[in-house]
Design a protein around this motif. Structure first.
Motif: not given
Length: 198
Positions: A83-84, A179-182, A184-185, A188
């Motif tokens: 994980k970030t 969920d790190d990716n969602s 991050k989006r 951003q």
């Protein structure tokens, strides 16, 4: 069984009994008599372990803190390292696990608040340290706090018996928070909005 092992087994049995009493009867029902009856341990044996009702409550809080630390370490070892934001990930995993426990940390905290709020001093200090680590580790500290408080809010609502959502819905929410990716989006997408608003 040696004395330290027997003592730890007795202590754990008493802690489990105390959680059962708090769940069923609340803090007023937690007495040495009820604890002796629930656990099958003599009142003298309980008083040897805990001395006072505050001692029982402190043991509950200590047990829960150690359990949460174990959950966080296991999460980090199994998937958190990828994980970030590892500190945030461990905290969300901890709250996810707490929401599925049969005994409730929320009840122990409420009992401590009713009986002796000073029992929570150590927990409060621990939370302050976790918040600092969480924010130091975060890509977006405010978003990390939103995710953290969302996870803790879900867990405490479940633990207090106030949550109307199903276990499946709760698991989906925790998965989304993890969920790190969602996120991050989301972060951003937020950046251009902030720049255009200036």
């Amino acid at each position: 069984m040696d004395n330290p092992t027997r003592s730890e087994t007795t202590r754990r049995k008493a802690i489990d009994a105390a959680f059962a009493i708090l769940t069923r009867e609340g803090v007023k029902g937690l007495t040495f008599d009820s604890l002796a009856q629930e656990s099958g341990i003599s009142k003298g044996g309980l008083m040897h372990q805990f001395r006072t009702k505050n001692g029982v409550l402190k043991a509950l809080l200590d047990f829960q803190r150690q359990d949460f630390d174990r959950i966080a370490r296991n999460h980090l070892a199994s998937e958190g390292a990828s994980k970030t934001e590892q500190v945030l990930s461990m905290q969300i995993a901890m709250y996810r696990a707490a929401s599925n426990q049969s005994h409730s940390v929320a009840r122990a905290i409420l009992a401590a608040l009713v009986e002796n709020p000073e029992l929570l001093t150590e927990s409060r200090e621990s939370e302050i340290a976790k918040m600092k680590k969480l924010q130091d580790d975060a890509v977006d500290p405010e978003l990390a706090l939103v995710r953290y408080f969302a996870a803790s809010g879900i867990a405490f609502n479940v633990l207090l018996g106030l949550s109307p959502i199903s276990k499946a819905a709760r698991e989906r929410l925790f998965a989304r928070l993890m969920d790190d990716n969602s996120w991050k989006r989301e972060s951003q997408q937020e950046q251009p909005r902030k720049r255009s608003a200036r």
